[in-house]
Design a protein around this motif. Structure first.
Motif, PDB file in Angstrom:
ATOM      1  N   PRO A 148      -0.734 -49.863 -50.425  1.00  0.00           N
ATOM      2  CA  PRO A 148      -0.118 -48.641 -50.930  1.00  0.00           C
ATOM      3  C   PRO A 148       0.924 -48.150 -49.935  1.00  0.00           C
ATOM      4  CG  PRO A 148      -2.354 -48.221 -50.147  1.00  0.00           C
ATOM      5  CD  PRO A 148      -2.163 -49.695 -50.117  1.00  0.00           C
ATOM      6  N   ASP A 149       1.934 -47.400 -50.430  1.00  0.00           N
ATOM      7  CA  ASP A 149       3.104 -47.183 -49.579  1.00  0.00           C
ATOM      8  C   ASP A 149       2.836 -46.287 -48.380  1.00  0.00           C
ATOM      9  OD1 ASP A 149       5.137 -44.602 -51.118  1.00  0.00           O
ATOM     10  OD2 ASP A 149       2.984 -44.879 -51.220  1.00  0.00           O
ATOM     11  N   GLY A 150       1.847 -45.404 -48.421  1.00  0.00           N
ATOM     12  CA  GLY A 150       1.552 -44.609 -47.231  1.00  0.00           C
ATOM     13  C   GLY A 150       1.114 -45.489 -46.080  1.00  0.00           C
ATOM     14  N   CYS A 151       0.186 -46.383 -46.347  1.00  0.00           N
ATOM     15  CA  CYS A 151      -0.289 -47.341 -45.340  1.00  0.00           C
ATOM     16  C   CYS A 151       0.835 -48.289 -44.934  1.00  0.00           C
ATOM     17  CB  CYS A 151      -1.470 -48.112 -45.908  1.00  0.00           C
ATOM     18  SG  CYS A 151      -2.168 -49.356 -44.820  1.00  0.00           S
ATOM     19  N   ALA A 152       1.598 -48.766 -45.920  1.00  0.00           N
ATOM     20  CA  ALA A 152       2.662 -49.729 -45.646  1.00  0.00           C
ATOM     21  C   ALA A 152       3.781 -49.131 -44.797  1.00  0.00           C
ATOM     22  CB  ALA A 152       3.232 -50.255 -46.959  1.00  0.00           C
ATOM     23  N   ASN A 153       4.077 -47.851 -44.992  1.00  0.00           N
ATOM     24  CA  ASN A 153       5.167 -47.215 -44.264  1.00  0.00           C
ATOM     25  C   ASN A 153       4.791 -46.775 -42.862  1.00  0.00           C
ATOM     26  OD1 ASN A 153       7.818 -46.708 -45.784  1.00  0.00           O
ATOM     27  ND2 ASN A 153       6.292 -46.287 -47.354  1.00  0.00           N
ATOM     28  N   TYR A 154       3.589 -46.241 -42.691  1.00  0.00           N
ATOM     29  CA  TYR A 154       3.278 -45.529 -41.453  1.00  0.00           C
ATOM     30  C   TYR A 154       2.235 -46.210 -40.564  1.00  0.00           C
ATOM     31  CZ  TYR A 154       5.824 -42.117 -44.150  1.00  0.00           C
ATOM     32  OH  TYR A 154       6.797 -41.505 -44.911  1.00  0.00           O
ATOM     33  N   LEU A 155       1.582 -47.266 -41.068  1.00  0.00           N
ATOM     34  CA  LEU A 155       0.593 -47.976 -40.257  1.00  0.00           C
ATOM     35  C   LEU A 155       0.944 -49.451 -40.042  1.00  0.00           C
ATOM     36  CD1 LEU A 155      -2.832 -46.675 -41.647  1.00  0.00           C
ATOM     37  CD2 LEU A 155      -1.825 -46.167 -39.417  1.00  0.00           C
ATOM     38  N   LEU A 156       1.240 -50.144 -41.121  1.00  0.00           N
ATOM     39  CA  LEU A 156       1.340 -51.596 -41.038  1.00  0.00           C
ATOM     40  C   LEU A 156       2.518 -52.116 -40.227  1.00  0.00           C
ATOM     41  CD1 LEU A 156       0.228 -52.753 -44.602  1.00  0.00           C
ATOM     42  CD2 LEU A 156      -1.118 -52.556 -42.498  1.00  0.00           C
ATOM     43  N   PRO A 157       3.688 -51.467 -40.219  1.00  0.00           N
ATOM     44  CA  PRO A 157       4.793 -52.053 -39.439  1.00  0.00           C
ATOM     45  C   PRO A 157       4.445 -52.259 -37.967  1.00  0.00           C
ATOM     46  CG  PRO A 157       5.653 -50.420 -40.953  1.00  0.00           C
ATOM     47  CD  PRO A 157       4.162 -50.307 -41.019  1.00  0.00           C
ATOM     48  N   GLN A 158       3.904 -51.228 -37.310  1.00  0.00           N
ATOM     49  CA  GLN A 158       3.617 -51.370 -35.889  1.00  0.00           C
ATOM     50  C   GLN A 158       2.408 -52.280 -35.637  1.00  0.00           C
ATOM     51  OE1 GLN A 158       3.805 -48.600 -37.723  1.00  0.00           O
ATOM     52  NE2 GLN A 158       2.443 -46.957 -37.022  1.00  0.00           N
ATOM     53  N   VAL A 159       1.422 -52.256 -36.555  1.00  0.00           N
ATOM     54  CA  VAL A 159       0.241 -53.116 -36.380  1.00  0.00           C
ATOM     55  C   VAL A 159       0.609 -54.587 -36.544  1.00  0.00           C
ATOM     56  CG1 VAL A 159      -2.009 -53.740 -37.349  1.00  0.00           C
ATOM     57  CG2 VAL A 159      -1.397 -51.329 -37.066  1.00  0.00           C
ATOM     58  N   THR A 160       1.340 -54.909 -37.602  1.00  0.00           N
ATOM     59  CA  THR A 160       1.695 -56.314 -37.843  1.00  0.00           C
ATOM     60  C   THR A 160       2.728 -56.812 -36.832  1.00  0.00           C
ATOM     61  OG1 THR A 160       3.279 -55.601 -39.535  1.00  0.00           O
ATOM     62  CG2 THR A 160       1.087 -56.267 -40.280  1.00  0.00           C
ATOM     63  N   ILE A 172       5.171 -57.570 -46.062  1.00  0.00           N
ATOM     64  CA  ILE A 172       4.457 -56.393 -46.542  1.00  0.00           C
ATOM     65  C   ILE A 172       5.044 -55.980 -47.884  1.00  0.00           C
ATOM     66  CG2 ILE A 172       3.901 -53.968 -46.107  1.00  0.00           C
ATOM     67  CD1 ILE A 172       4.108 -54.552 -43.112  1.00  0.00           C
ATOM     68  N   VAL A 173       4.215 -55.974 -48.906  1.00  0.00           N
ATOM     69  CA  VAL A 173       4.642 -55.529 -50.230  1.00  0.00           C
ATOM     70  C   VAL A 173       4.086 -54.126 -50.440  1.00  0.00           C
ATOM     71  CG1 VAL A 173       4.684 -56.036 -52.696  1.00  0.00           C
ATOM     72  CG2 VAL A 173       4.561 -57.915 -51.035  1.00  0.00           C
ATOM     73  N   ALA A 174       4.965 -53.131 -50.422  1.00  0.00           N
ATOM     74  CA  ALA A 174       4.550 -51.732 -50.539  1.00  0.00           C
ATOM     75  C   ALA A 174       4.747 -51.267 -51.970  1.00  0.00           C
ATOM     76  CB  ALA A 174       5.363 -50.862 -49.580  1.00  0.00           C
ATOM     77  N   ILE A 219      -4.629 -54.175 -49.391  1.00  0.00           N
ATOM     78  CA  ILE A 219      -5.316 -52.977 -48.933  1.00  0.00           C
ATOM     79  C   ILE A 219      -5.402 -52.015 -50.111  1.00  0.00           C
ATOM     80  CG2 ILE A 219      -5.168 -50.975 -47.385  1.00  0.00           C
ATOM     81  CD1 ILE A 219      -3.725 -52.857 -45.402  1.00  0.00           C
ATOM     82  N   ALA A 220      -6.583 -51.457 -50.328  1.00  0.00           N
ATOM     83  CA  ALA A 220      -6.802 -50.539 -51.445  1.00  0.00           C
ATOM     84  C   ALA A 220      -7.397 -49.242 -50.928  1.00  0.00           C
ATOM     85  CB  ALA A 220      -7.732 -51.174 -52.483  1.00  0.00           C
ATOM     86  N   VAL A 221      -7.299 -48.195 -51.757  1.00  0.00           N
ATOM     87  CA  VAL A 221      -7.840 -46.893 -51.363  1.00  0.00           C
ATOM     88  C   VAL A 221      -9.219 -46.635 -51.956  1.00  0.00           C
ATOM     89  CG1 VAL A 221      -5.621 -45.825 -50.912  1.00  0.00           C
ATOM     90  CG2 VAL A 221      -6.542 -45.782 -53.227  1.00  0.00           C
TER      91      VAL A 221
END
Length: 299
Positions: free
Chosen positions: A98-110, A124-126, A142-144
């Motif tokens: 989902p785009d919240g996770c994709a925008n604010y968490l996954l870039p720096q983690v991956t 990453i497909v947001a 990733i799901a909510v």
């Protein structure tokens, strides 16, 4: 049976169209059609029913599908063994979120995972919707909310918090919010009600619901409205450090928390590569949520 034809058969079965399969394979639709036709000629069976609505598996195609998927898994396992388990992660992994996770968490983690594994490629497909892993839209998603059916590997990725927030300028210009009743006097930013794809995203229900004059299916759009002083809304605490000027609005007896779940193909249980990536992802996301929520609390 030629493996290259089988892999094209799989792509058409999953996309239910020549053009969709072609995009993933980087082939034109005419080439995909020709290769499907060659496989049908060699097997002596019609594998698809063709119609204006797309390509659907025939009974013969449905019988071939599990064998084709088994061959795909065997090819992937062979490539993994040749690469060597002791070496770093390599190849391409597509992650849906989902785009919240994709925008604010996954870039720096991956990015950190790729720094440790230079041969790894991450996509990453947001998208604000549920991913279909059976069609191989992604290698993992990733799901909510925790899925309850299907052959999938599911593990909790991380818990996270959300808060009612507004821009500090907005708060200075409008009446204070001290109770739930005060919320009704403010313009609300949130999701488009009929596009909420998971009940866990219906955050505003916990604040009494009501109209949403400024609505989007994108977390990033909602955040920009709030930063512009357009109203009040619910934001992930881990997104707050990316939005200077937003302030949390504490309301007694209201505390929002949710969880992210990592979903993988059941057959990936035997994939050392996917398991290693999942482990690194879980550890990285948990650390990053804790770090960003700590920064948000200090704002």
């Amino acid at each position: 049976m030629n493996w290259d034809d089988v892999r094209i058969f799989l792509a058409v079965a999953r996309n239910e169209s020549l053009s969709g399969a072609g995009r993933g394979l980087r082939l034109d639709a005419a080439t995909v059609a020709r290769r499907v036709g060659r496989l049908e000629e060699r097997t002596g069976q019609a594998l698809f029913l063709k119609s204006p609505q797309g390509y659907r598996l025939t009974e013969a195609g449905a019988r071939l599908l599990p064998h084709a998927e088994a061959a795909e898994r065997a090819m992937a396992a062979g490539a993994e063994d040749l690469a060597g388990q002791a070496s770093g992660l390599s190849g391409q992994i597509r992650l849906g979120a989902p785009d919240g996770c994709a925008n604010y968490l996954l870039p720096q983690v991956t990015a950190a995972i790729c720094d440790a594994n230079p041969g790894l490629e991450v996509q990453i497909v947001a998208l604000p919707r549920v991913f279909n892993l059976s069609r191989r839209e992604a290698d993992m998603a990733i799901a909510v909310s925790q899925p309850t059916g299907g052959r999938q590997l599911v593990q909790k990725l991380a818990d996270y918090r959300l808060s009612l927030v507004a821009d500090e300028g907005y708060l200075a210009r409008h009446p204070p919010i001290r109770t739930l009743d005060d919320v009704t006097g403010h313009r609300v930013v949130g999701y488009i009600p009929d596009m909420i794809f998971d009940k866990e995203l219906d955050y505003l229900a916990e604040f009494g619901g009501g109209a949403v004059p400024l609505a989007s299916n994108s977390v990033a759009v909602q955040l920009m409205w709030l930063r512009a002083g357009a109203g009040i809304g619910v934001v992930h605490d881990f997104a707050m450090p990316f939005a200077p000027g937003l302030r949390r609005i504490p309301i007694p007896d209201v505390a929002l928390s949710r969880a992210f779940w990592l979903i993988r193909h059941a057959d990936d249980r035997r994939s050392h590569r996917m398991t290693r990536f999942a482990e690194a992802l879980v550890q990285g996301v948990r650390r990053e949520v804790a770090r960003l929520e700590g920064l948000a609390a200090a704002q």
